[in-house]
Design a protein around this motif. Structure first.
Motif, short mmCIF file in Angstrom:
data_model
loop_
_atom_site.label_atom_id
_atom_site.label_comp_id
_atom_site.label_asym_id
_atom_site.label_seq_id
_atom_site.Cartn_x
_atom_site.Cartn_y
_atom_site.Cartn_z
N ASP A 180 0.86 -1.18 0.00
CA ASP A 180 0.00 0.00 0.00
C ASP A 180 0.90 1.23 0.00
N LEU A 181 0.84 2.00 -1.09
CA LEU A 181 1.73 3.15 -1.24
C LEU A 181 1.40 4.26 -0.25
N VAL A 182 0.18 4.28 0.26
CA VAL A 182 -0.24 5.33 1.19
C VAL A 182 0.15 5.01 2.63
N THR A 183 -0.09 3.77 3.05
CA THR A 183 0.14 3.39 4.44
C THR A 183 1.43 2.60 4.66
N GLY A 184 1.99 2.03 3.59
CA GLY A 184 3.18 1.20 3.72
C GLY A 184 2.89 -0.21 4.20
N GLU A 185 1.62 -0.58 4.29
CA GLU A 185 1.25 -1.90 4.77
C GLU A 185 1.19 -2.91 3.63
N ALA A 186 1.31 -4.19 4.00
CA ALA A 186 1.13 -5.27 3.02
C ALA A 186 -0.36 -5.47 2.78
N ARG A 187 -0.74 -5.68 1.52
CA ARG A 187 -2.13 -5.95 1.17
C ARG A 187 -2.20 -7.29 0.47
N GLU A 188 -2.99 -8.18 1.03
CA GLU A 188 -3.20 -9.49 0.42
C GLU A 188 -4.45 -9.43 -0.44
N LEU A 189 -4.27 -9.58 -1.74
CA LEU A 189 -5.38 -9.49 -2.69
C LEU A 189 -5.97 -10.88 -2.88
N LYS A 190 -7.22 -11.05 -2.49
CA LYS A 190 -7.86 -12.37 -2.53
C LYS A 190 -9.19 -12.36 -3.26
#
Length: 743
Positions: A180-190
């Motif tokens: 996530d470019l805004v928060t820096g978190e990992a996003r798992e796309l499911k």
């Protein structure tokens, strides 16, 4: 008796304890239902190095190891997503080897997909890269690559599972990991669009534009989880097989440049998170690290060499994997079951175009071959999207097969350039003959697009230097299919023209002309255009070098013109196939302001054929004046590269001119072998032609012969040529061009 039992228990206690612990460990590894272990596969990111994943998959299949879930990052998401869709390792390898990766990572449309108006832009030397102007400020694209071509490649391959929106329902449940470019978190796309998820996972910041998925703005998952062990652990698996293809850290002797240090810094940052996730693997999990040496993430030309190390690394851990194997019969049944969800609907019951810009959707629908009731063909859908993208108004054009109210159809989505709708392009043109004569032009083009629903454009060109130019045109289509158009325009230009006596230059004139006009035309598909127009103007020709007593020439222009243009070349500067034809008839009439009545005709023809890397080009330019009473400003110049190359540019001029040429060039390869490297060429030409004062003078005996040898490089700033020309009598000329050489 009791004491004996107690003593026996005491003696056997350590062994019993060990047995109980082993049973407990085994109980943790085995599902409580007694079924086989569920295997989760993690495929890490690494660019081209991710081709090793294909070798891993091939060896897992040979060992009959079932894969029950896949999580991937970046290239691991690309390979993993295709395998999860039901593609076999052989099919994935075949696809990878069939892709022209240098082209796939280039957003420029194939020339055959461009509208004819966009093909005409090739006549300029402007850099393709455009800067947006919005709200009075300059706007840049969010990435060098928007991913248009790569998305369409993936879309074609994954169309059979495009109806599956929950990734758990794919033939193999799948997760793509992005940052996530805004928060820096990992996003798992499911869930959602599988292609979009895969693209988001590999969008390296600064190279690829971020991908918007819902409320998330996503980039390459390697920043937060290059080997996403945590993602697979949440997919209810018992054993994890993790594949790490990250680039190794440089040795001290390899850190000799700023680029090397920067790459090392990024590798360290990525590997820190990778190590954390790999350290979480248990003793029952399997880690595979293919030995890929110093292959770079951009070495897509070496894919075949990267697959085998993946297979070899998997063989080395075969003993650990063997406990996960199932029978050949059960494995084949499992593979067959994966194909059941792969289907393409037979026909489109509806076709929609969603355009977030000012153009009417009917303008875009007119360019589609896919309509309601037609068969859904992945290749045709890709062509349709490419044709819309060829308008060069959109950041990305994509499609999906969707279901609406019980009907299955195709939905095209055209997303306007985020840095538009007004654009600025700049360009430089350099010409040097190594004899003290040089030409230099700097140009800028400002284009306003989408002025109305029919797609009107207002374009203004400004050029400073040896040949100043000011040109402005308002282009207004008259229908949604853009077949007919009207184009009022104005133009001011200056150029140098030589006057000869025999072979000697006696005067050089500086010619300036201002003109306004109104054109009417018809677009002939993407390959041609017919125009008819009226023009009126004024100008002068003043002696720049030569007899200072020679009077200036003032003249008026006015009349009609008609033009037919055909263009099916596959490249403007280094074509490998196709033909091009320009026919122009200009009718100057004193009744419309011209200084006299006369007609000029011009024909420019080129045809190109290739055999492998060898290209042969035949060309013919003919220009003639009817009534032969034109003044010097109407003369046709010859001389210069590929226009009698042994003579200097404009060394000959007259009311009648012609040159025929045969050109050969060979593509020698890229400058370094990587995906972003540039092709270069070696070639030569044979040319014959001349200029004539009277049409009766034209005959074979008056032809002069020239030739050239050249090398060319197709750069970001336009073609770069270094050439030597040779003429009869031993005359030679040398040329250096940046930008298109004059035709």
């Amino acid at each position: 008796m009791l004491s004996k039992v107690a003593k026996m228990i005491a003696i056997q206690a350590p062994s019993m304890l060990l047995l109980l612990v082993s049973a407990a460990v085994l109980a943790e590894e085995l599902p409580t239902t007694g079924e086989r272990l569920r295997v989760g596969l993690v495929l890490g990111g690494g660019g081209a190095r991710g081709a090793a994943h294909i070798g891993v998959l091939r060896e897992l299949e040979r060992l009959h190891i079932p894969v029950d879930a896949i999580a991937g990052t970046s290239m691991g998401a690309i390979v993993g997503g295709m395998y999860a869709s039901g593609m076999t390792p052989d099919e994935i390898e075949k696809l990878m080897n069939s892709i022209d990766w240098a082209d796939a990572f280039n957003d420029d449309s194939k020339r055959e997909d461009l509208s004819f108006r966009r093909k005409q832009d090739d006549e300029s030397f402007l850099v393709k890269f455009d800067v947006g102007i919005k709200g009075g400020s300059l706007q840049l694209p969010r990435g060098i690559i928007q991913g248009q071509k790569l998305s369409l490649i993936l879309r074609q391959q994954l169309l059979p599972v495009s109806h599956i929106k929950q990734f758990n329902r794919l033939p193999i449940p799948f997760r793509a990991v992005a940052s996530d470019l805004v928060t820096g978190e990992a996003r798992e796309l499911k869930e959602g669009d599988l292609v979009l998820a895969m693209r988001a996972s590999m969008s390296a910041p600064g190279i690829f534009a971020p991908v918007v998925v819902g409320d998330w703005t996503l980039v390459d998952g390697g920043l937060v989880g290059n080997v996403p062990v945590e993602a697979i652990r949440e997919m209810d698996v018992d054993v994890i097989i993790a594949v790490d293809v990250e680039f190794p850290l440089y040795k001290p002797t390899e850190l000799q440049s700023a680029l090397g240090v920067t790459e090392q810094m990024l590798t360290i940052l990525i590997r820190r998170e990778t190590r954390r996730q790999l350290d979480s693997l248990s003793d029952g999990d399997v880690l595979i690290r293919p030995e890929l040496g110093n292959y770079a993430s951009t070495d897509f030309s070496q894919l075949n060499e990267l697959i085998a190390p993946g297979q070899e690394a998997t063989r080395k851990v075969a003993n650990q994997l063997q406990r996960l194997a199932i029978s050949e019969q059960d494995f084949n049944s499992l593979v067959a079951a994966r194909q059941q969800n792969r289907r393409i609907p037979p026909k489109a019951e509806f076709v929609h175009v969603i355009d977030d810009g000012p153009l009417s959707s009917r303008v875009l629908e007119a360019r589609l071959r896919t309509h309601a009731g037609t068969r859904i063909d992945p290749a045709i859908l890709a062509e349709d999207a490419s044709r819309i993208y060829g308008l060069e108004l959109y950041e990305q054009v994509d499609y999906q097969v969707v279901e609406r109210d019980g009907e299955v159809g195709v939905e095209f989505t055209a997303r306007s350039k985020s840095w538009g709708p007004n654009y600025l392009q700049i360009g430089l043109s350099l010409e040097d003959d190594f004899e003290g004569s040089a030409g230099f032009n700097a140009a800028a083009r400002y284009t306003r697009t989408g002025i109305n629903a029919l797609g009107a454009e207002w374009r203004t060109d400004v050029q400073l230097g040896t040949e100043p130019l000011l040109f402005s045109e308002f282009y207004q289509p008259l229908s949604f299919n853009s077949l007919y158009f009207v184009a009022p325009r104005m133009q001011f230009e200056q150029w140098n023209l030589n006057e000869f006596s025999g072979s000697d230059v006696i005067n050089q004139y500086r010619v300036g002309k201002s003109e306004i006009g109104l054109d009417f035309g018809r677009e002939l598909g993407r390959w041609g255009e017919a125009r008819f127009g009226v023009r009126r103007g004024t100008g002068s020709a003043n002696v720049r070098v030569g007899d200072p007593l020679q009077p200036s020439i003032n003249f008026e222009t006015g009349g009609f013109f008609t033009r037919f243009a055909y263009d099916k070349l596959d490249d403007a500067y280094f074509p490998t196939k196709g033909s091009r034809l320009d026919l122009d008839w200009s009718m100057s009439r004193s009744g419309l302001g011209a200084y006299s009545d006369f007609d000029t005709v011009h024909a420019d023809m080129t045809t190109v054929k290739s055999i492998g890397k060898n290209t042969f080009q035949l060309g013919l330019n003919l220009s003639s004046t009817i009534q032969s009473d034109t003044q010097i400003q109407e003369y046709f110049p010859l001389g210069g590269f590929l226009n009698l190359s042994g003579l200097s540019r404009g060394q000959l001029s007259g009311p009648h001119a012609g040159v025929a040429r045969m050109v050969y060039y060979r593509r020698m390869g890229e400058t370094g072998g990587g995906v972003f490297d540039l092709p270069w060429y070696l070639g030569g030409s044979l040319e014959t032609g001349n200029v004539w004062q009277n049409r009766s003078d034209i005959n074979a005996q008056t032809l002069i012969f020239n030739g050239s040898l050249f090398t060319g490089l197709d750069t970001f700033f336009g073609p770069l040529f270094l050439a030597a020309g040779f003429a009869e009598g031993g005359e030679t000329s040398f040329y250096l061009f940046l930008g298109a050489p004059p035709r």
